[in-house]
Design a protein around this motif. Structure first.
Motif, PDB file in Angstrom:
ATOM      1  N   LEU A  98      52.898  32.637  41.949  1.00 51.34           N
ATOM      2  CA  LEU A  98      52.948  32.288  40.531  1.00 51.34           C
ATOM      3  C   LEU A  98      54.403  32.405  40.049  1.00 51.34           C
ATOM      4  N   SER A  99      54.749  31.645  39.001  1.00 47.03           N
ATOM      5  CA  SER A  99      56.138  31.705  38.492  1.00 47.03           C
ATOM      6  C   SER A  99      56.124  31.790  36.981  1.00 47.03           C
ATOM      7  N   SER A 100      57.222  32.362  36.480  1.00 45.56           N
ATOM      8  CA  SER A 100      57.363  32.467  35.031  1.00 45.56           C
ATOM      9  C   SER A 100      58.823  32.789  34.706  1.00 45.56           C
ATOM     10  N   SER A 101      59.335  32.221  33.632  1.00 44.46           N
ATOM     11  CA  SER A 101      60.720  32.504  33.193  1.00 44.46           C
ATOM     12  C   SER A 101      60.760  33.813  32.424  1.00 44.46           C
ATOM     13  N   VAL A 102      61.806  34.570  32.686  1.00 41.86           N
ATOM     14  CA  VAL A 102      61.966  35.846  31.998  1.00 41.86           C
ATOM     15  C   VAL A 102      63.370  35.941  31.425  1.00 41.86           C
ATOM     16  N   VAL A 103      63.549  36.835  30.521  1.00 45.61           N
ATOM     17  CA  VAL A 103      64.867  37.081  29.936  1.00 45.61           C
ATOM     18  C   VAL A 103      65.513  38.253  30.649  1.00 45.61           C
ATOM     19  N   ARG A 104      66.820  38.397  30.387  1.00 42.79           N
ATOM     20  CA  ARG A 104      67.573  39.455  31.058  1.00 42.79           C
ATOM     21  C   ARG A 104      67.040  40.816  30.634  1.00 42.79           C
ATOM     22  N   GLY A 105      66.749  41.660  31.647  1.00 39.71           N
ATOM     23  CA  GLY A 105      66.274  42.993  31.351  1.00 39.71           C
ATOM     24  C   GLY A 105      65.324  43.493  32.417  1.00 39.71           C
TER      25      GLY A 105
ATOM     26  N   TRP B 239      55.060  43.931  36.049  1.00 39.81           N
ATOM     27  CA  TRP B 239      54.111  42.837  36.325  1.00 39.81           C
ATOM     28  C   TRP B 239      52.958  43.341  37.191  1.00 39.81           C
ATOM     29  N   PHE B 240      51.835  42.671  37.050  1.00 40.85           N
ATOM     30  CA  PHE B 240      50.676  42.942  37.926  1.00 40.85           C
ATOM     31  C   PHE B 240      49.783  41.710  37.926  1.00 40.85           C
ATOM     32  N   ILE B 241      48.792  41.690  38.881  1.00 45.31           N
ATOM     33  CA  ILE B 241      47.820  40.588  39.022  1.00 45.31           C
ATOM     34  C   ILE B 241      46.417  41.125  38.707  1.00 45.31           C
ATOM     35  N   LYS B 242      45.696  40.340  37.924  1.00 42.77           N
ATOM     36  CA  LYS B 242      44.299  40.700  37.617  1.00 42.77           C
ATOM     37  C   LYS B 242      43.403  39.503  37.932  1.00 42.77           C
ATOM     38  N   CYS B 243      42.323  39.740  38.732  1.00 40.04           N
ATOM     39  CA  CYS B 243      41.439  38.649  39.163  1.00 40.04           C
ATOM     40  C   CYS B 243      40.062  38.759  38.488  1.00 40.04           C
ATOM     41  N   SER B 244      39.216  37.716  38.747  1.00 41.98           N
ATOM     42  CA  SER B 244      37.947  37.597  38.026  1.00 41.98           C
ATOM     43  C   SER B 244      36.921  38.641  38.429  1.00 41.98           C
ATOM     44  N   PHE B 245      37.108  39.218  39.608  1.00 46.50           N
ATOM     45  CA  PHE B 245      36.133  40.247  39.967  1.00 46.50           C
ATOM     46  C   PHE B 245      36.483  41.562  39.263  1.00 46.50           C
TER      47      PHE B 245
ATOM     48  N   VAL C 229      59.701  34.347  41.979  1.00 48.50           N
ATOM     49  CA  VAL C 229      58.370  33.796  42.322  1.00 48.50           C
ATOM     50  C   VAL C 229      57.482  34.981  42.657  1.00 48.50           C
ATOM     51  N   PHE C 230      56.391  35.123  41.922  1.00 47.64           N
ATOM     52  CA  PHE C 230      55.502  36.277  42.091  1.00 47.64           C
ATOM     53  C   PHE C 230      54.452  35.944  43.170  1.00 47.64           C
TER      54      PHE C 230
ATOM     55  N   SER D 198      45.201  36.071  37.350  1.00 47.81           N
ATOM     56  CA  SER D 198      46.249  35.879  36.333  1.00 47.81           C
ATOM     57  C   SER D 198      47.455  36.806  36.565  1.00 47.81           C
ATOM     58  N   LEU D 199      48.639  36.286  36.185  1.00 50.89           N
ATOM     59  CA  LEU D 199      49.889  37.056  36.270  1.00 50.89           C
ATOM     60  C   LEU D 199      50.188  37.648  34.894  1.00 50.89           C
ATOM     61  N   TYR D 200      50.325  38.948  34.902  1.00 48.52           N
ATOM     62  CA  TYR D 200      50.680  39.649  33.676  1.00 48.52           C
ATOM     63  C   TYR D 200      52.138  40.136  33.796  1.00 48.52           C
ATOM     64  N   ILE D 201      52.973  39.729  32.811  1.00 53.71           N
ATOM     65  CA  ILE D 201      54.354  40.241  32.724  1.00 53.71           C
ATOM     66  C   ILE D 201      54.478  40.959  31.398  1.00 53.71           C
ATOM     67  N   ASN D 202      54.845  42.218  31.516  1.00 52.99           N
ATOM     68  CA  ASN D 202      54.953  43.054  30.311  1.00 52.99           C
ATOM     69  C   ASN D 202      53.648  43.008  29.504  1.00 52.99           C
ATOM     70  N   ASP D 203      52.445  43.092  30.294  1.00 55.77           N
ATOM     71  CA  ASP D 203      51.117  43.145  29.702  1.00 55.77           C
ATOM     72  C   ASP D 203      50.709  41.844  29.026  1.00 55.77           C
ATOM     73  N   SER D 204      51.400  40.767  29.295  1.00 54.14           N
ATOM     74  CA  SER D 204      51.006  39.469  28.730  1.00 54.14           C
ATOM     75  C   SER D 204      50.794  38.470  29.851  1.00 54.14           C
ATOM     76  N   ILE D 205      49.675  37.659  29.754  1.00 54.29           N
ATOM     77  CA  ILE D 205      49.398  36.642  30.770  1.00 54.29           C
ATOM     78  C   ILE D 205      50.437  35.541  30.649  1.00 54.29           C
ATOM     79  N   THR D 206      51.090  35.187  31.778  1.00 47.79           N
ATOM     80  CA  THR D 206      52.073  34.103  31.777  1.00 47.79           C
ATOM     81  C   THR D 206      51.668  32.953  32.684  1.00 47.79           C
ATOM     82  N   ASP D 207      50.695  33.188  33.642  1.00 49.34           N
ATOM     83  CA  ASP D 207      50.271  32.121  34.539  1.00 49.34           C
ATOM     84  C   ASP D 207      48.935  32.523  35.190  1.00 49.34           C
ATOM     85  N   THR D 208      48.108  31.490  35.605  1.00 52.69           N
ATOM     86  CA  THR D 208      46.785  31.745  36.203  1.00 52.69           C
ATOM     87  C   THR D 208      46.538  30.747  37.318  1.00 52.69           C
TER      88      THR D 208
END
Length: 830
Positions: free
Chosen positions: A77-84, A88-94, A42-43, A55-65
């Motif tokens: 925020l939550s997102s399913s990931v594969v083994r490895g 991740w980082f968070i980017k907001c509207s401002f 859980v992020f 928005s939540l970025y995992i491996n430079d891709s948005i997975t949740d907002t």
């Protein structure tokens, strides 16, 4: 200071302050940087400003907002990931972005592989290094009892390639260990390692006997029981040997079960002052003997005490003796009320060379003998006999010739040595399990012969004990008799047997006419031979020869060959009433004395030898022939070993002459006219009668076979010939002469003399004995032991009478051999 420079610095400071302020607008909470997880994370983040969405970025891709972000609040925020490994980082509207973090997701348990020992394996060492390999970096633990990772007591050591733990002092047992490995994410793998420890088998040899200074067993001659104790239970008996220096191994036959086995060590009297070492194995694996590994042999008996004498003293008998020999442990004093003292008459043992017997009564005669027992437990022979009667004023001391004592003592040792040799040979023969060799032991009654020799030795022992007060000349005669017996036994009694090999052959068609002429002696045998040749063209003979080597007690060798034949007739019908002729070349056997024939009811046609059997019917079912050759020969001589068939002689009378030679099949096969065949048969019968009664011996006077015209002297000659034939085991010819002579007794020959009447009666007795002994084989094969015993009982007086009235011949030897052969078998079956 330049105002423009100051303004520039201020502007840079403001920009940095703004930048720092805006970069702290988004704060990341979980997962922390570098964390390793085994469940989807859980992020969590917090912002310092309001925003329309983050928005939540995992491996430079948005997975949740998330929309409507209120400053200073925490959001998940939550997102399913594969083994490895993931970033991740968070980017907001401002238009601000948080720091970037990494985490590792691992939901797969580590894989454990056994390197040593393998699961369900068996190992032979008490210390082992349990070794495993793991698919990823982990913490590994091991425990026999606990199953939960946190409760397991043993932590495995690790290096870059494998994990290990050293187990020590393992006993022979079955083991089961739990092994668990936990990786960095907390995933746990569980395996169970099962293995069995079967360390080297250890054994202890325990013998009830004295030991020397180094705890080696100190064994005398004879048979000593031993106990073989093992460290582990075994399903089958182990193999135990003992071996003297640079000699062959001697096997100890063991019986028992599990961990404790029993057997005997047999020490030959000829072995002395030798050291032997035990060795053992099981399933070709050595057994380590930890105690009782060696023994020292002392089979030499101490000599008998000498000059035993005594006097009556103070109400007792004071005995004294002299001893000159090896060191002894003690002496046994034997006493009896007659001169037949044996070992059961033991009175007392003493370490002195004198003893006072205070248990005597006045007026009673006592007999004493002394034996010496050495440190190994060997008991020597008896001393000379001392006799004393208490209550008399003076005692007469018995005087014994010291030469007699020495001679008898030495002879007693010879007998004891021979007894031990025979018992050892009996043990060897009785332990034979291989069927071929065991058959030789039974067919030649080798164990029965050993028992008879042992009984004879017991008789010699008794004679020695009775001879100490005998004259030296009588003792010398006894010693000579025993020496001759020993030489005969050692050269004729087998101690071991080995199977040397076998060969099989098919008899090729051979010209046997010369053999036929040799013993039939026909004047014109051409037609007769032609008929026999036609018969034998349809005879098939296959045989096998097995060679055995017997080692006698004196180490001489004797070879025995067992010949087994199957004779079949492949014609349309069976042959009826024929003779089987066996011609054995001299290269194989020089005479019938070298044969032991299993098929009885045979007739010796010639001593070369040529032997015949009467066969009632011969067809596709083979006739089985078996005999032994007690002679060593070259196997190439088997090419000249011939079996063939001739028709038997039909019985005829003057009123009804024979009209046929063989069966209807022969007549049909050769398509001979009945009249011609009848004439041919008459010629053949006449010729064969000539052979059986006259031609076989040049000593017979040629005489007309009509019932008249015979004179008493000629009758006597024929009677002597009948005895000569049966004495040489020619039963059939002798029987024909007997029948003929009985017919002559009722003709004009007149009254016979007393000698002639006695001779014809004795001939009848011989024929009866021969035939009765032959019938014994049938009773034996049918296992009618009661009837066989009764028959042997009736034969005994007839056998004795024949031995007393007649000279030794092949008949007496033959009858004596088979009579005692059957007696021994009956005794054994009882």
């Amino acid at each position: 200071m330049n105002k423009h420079f100051v303004l520039g610095v201020f502007m840079i400071f403001m920009l940095l302050t703004f930048s720092l302020a805006t970069s702290n607008l988004i704060i990341l909470n979980n997962p922390v940087d570098g964390q390793i997880l085994n469940t989807n994370p859980v992020f969590s983040f917090t912002t310092n400003a309001n925003a329309t969405n983050c928005s939540l970025y995992i491996n430079d891709s948005i997975t949740d907002t998330i929309n409507d972000i209120v400053g200073n609040s925490q959001y998940n925020l939550s997102s399913s990931v594969v083994r490895g490994v993931h970033s991740w980082f968070i980017k907001c509207s401002f238009n601000k972005t948080s720091e970037t973090r990494e985490f590792t997701f691992d939901d797969v348990s580590p894989q454990i592989a056994f390197e040593y020992p393998l699961d369900s394996s068996t190992i032979s060492t008490e210390d082992i290094n349990v070794t495993i390999s793991v698919s990823e970096t982990s913490e590994c633990r091991l425990d026999q009892d606990n199953d939960e990772f946190e409760d397991m007591s043993k932590l495995l050591y690790s290096n870059p390639d494998y994990y290990w733990y050293y187990l020590v002092d393992l006993k022979d047992d079955d083991y089961s260990y739990n092994i668990r490995c936990k990786d960095l994410a907390g995933n746990i793998d569980h395996e169970v390692l099962d293995f069995t420890v079967r360390g080297p088998i250890e054994g202890v040899v325990d013998i009830e006997t004295n030991t020397d200074d180094e705890d080696h067993y100190f064994l005398p001659k004879g048979r000593k029981p031993l106990e073989f104790k093992l460290s582990r239970r075994l399903d089958d008996a182990p193999t135990l040997y003992y071996q003297y220096e640079d000699e062959t191994k001697h096997t100890v036959a063991l019986t028992g079960n599990g961990k404790v086995w029993h057997g005997y060590v047999i020490i030959d009297s000829r072995v002395n002052d030798k050291v032997a070492t035990f060795s053992a194995s099981y399933d070709n694996e050595p057994i380590e003997i930890t105690e009782g590994l060696m023994f020292v042999v002392d089979s030499q008996e101490p000599p008998a005490p000498e000059t035993l004498q005594g006097i009556e003293k103070n109400g007792g008998v004071m005995l004294e003796w002299y001893y000159d020999g090896e060191e002894v442990d003690y002496y046994n004093v034997h006493r009896a009320n007659d001169d037949r003292i044996n070992h059961l008459d033991l009175l007392v043992d003493t370490t002195n060379q004198d003893y006072k017997d205070n248990t005597v009564e006045s007026g009673v005669t006592y007999y004493y003998r002394i034996t010496a027992i050495d440190l190994a437990g060997n008991e020597g022979p008896f001393s000379q006999l001392f006799k004393i009667t208490t209550g008399l004023e003076a005692e007469e001391v018995q005087k014994v010739n010291p030469k007699v004592i020495t001679k008898l003592n030495l002879t007693g040792k010879l007998i004891e040595s021979l007894v031990l040799d025979l018992e050892n040979a009996k043990t060897n023969l009785a332990s034979i399990t291989e069927l071929k060799t065991k058959t030789i032991v039974e067919d030649f009654n080798l164990i029965g012969i050993l028992d008879l020799k042992l009984k004879e030795l017991e008789g010699f022992k008794a004679k020695i004990l009775e001879s100490y007060d005998q004259p030296e000349s009588a003792v010398d005669s006894l010693i000579e008799e025993i020496a001759m017996f020993e030489a005969e036994v050692k050269s004729t009694v087998a101690s071991t047997i080995s199977f040397e090999g076998a060969t099989t052959k098919t008899q090729t068609k051979d010209d046997f006419s010369s053999i036929l002429l040799e013993f039939v002696q026909l004047d014109d045998p051409t037609k007769f031979n032609d008929e026999i040749s036609k018969i034998n063209e349809l005879i098939e003979v296959e045989f096998s020869v097995e060679i055995f080597r017997l080692t006698m007690l004196d180490n001489s060798k004797k070879e025995i060959a067992k010949v087994e034949k199957t004779i079949s007739y492949i014609g349309t019908n069976s042959l009826e009433d024929v003779k089987l002729i066996e011609s054995i070349p001299k290269e194989i056997a020089e005479s019938t004395s070298q044969l032991k024939i299993q098929n009885l009811d045979y007739e010796v046609l010639k001593e070369d030898p040529i032997i015949s059997w009467e066969i009632a019917s011969l067809g596709s079912t083979p006739y089985e022939l078996s005999y032994y050759v007690q002679n060593e020969f070259d196997l190439e001589a088997l090419d000249y070993l011939i079996s063939f068939i001739i028709p038997n002689i039909p019985k005829e009378t003057p009123e009804s002459p024979a009209t046929g030679l063989v069966t209807n099949e022969i007549n049909e096969k050769f398509a001979i006219h009945e009249v011609v065949l009848s004439l041919l048969s008459l010629v053949i019968v006449s010729l064969l009668l000539y052979y059986y009664v006259f031609a076989k011996s040049t000593n017979l006077i040629r005489t007309d076979f009509s019932l008249g015209g015979m004179h008493k002297p000629e009758f006597t000659k024929l009677l002597k010939k009948g005895h000569s034939l049966i004495d040489s085991l020619n039963y059939s010819a002798s029987k024909q002469l007997y029948v003929y002579l009985r017919e002559l007794m009722h003709t004009e020959i007149g009254e016979l003399t007393t000698h002639q009447k006695s001779g014809i009666k004795e001939l009848h007795s011989k024929l009866t004995l021969f035939r009765t002994i032959a019938k014994a084989q049938g009773l034996l094969e049918e296992k009618k032991y009661v009837e066989l015993t009764e028959m042997l009982g009736k034969l005994q007086p007839l056998m004795l009478k024949l031995k007393l009235t007649g000279k030794e011949s092949k008949l007496t030897n033959y009858l004596t051999h088979w009579y005692y052969h059957y007696v021994n078998i009956v005794d054994y079956k009882r």
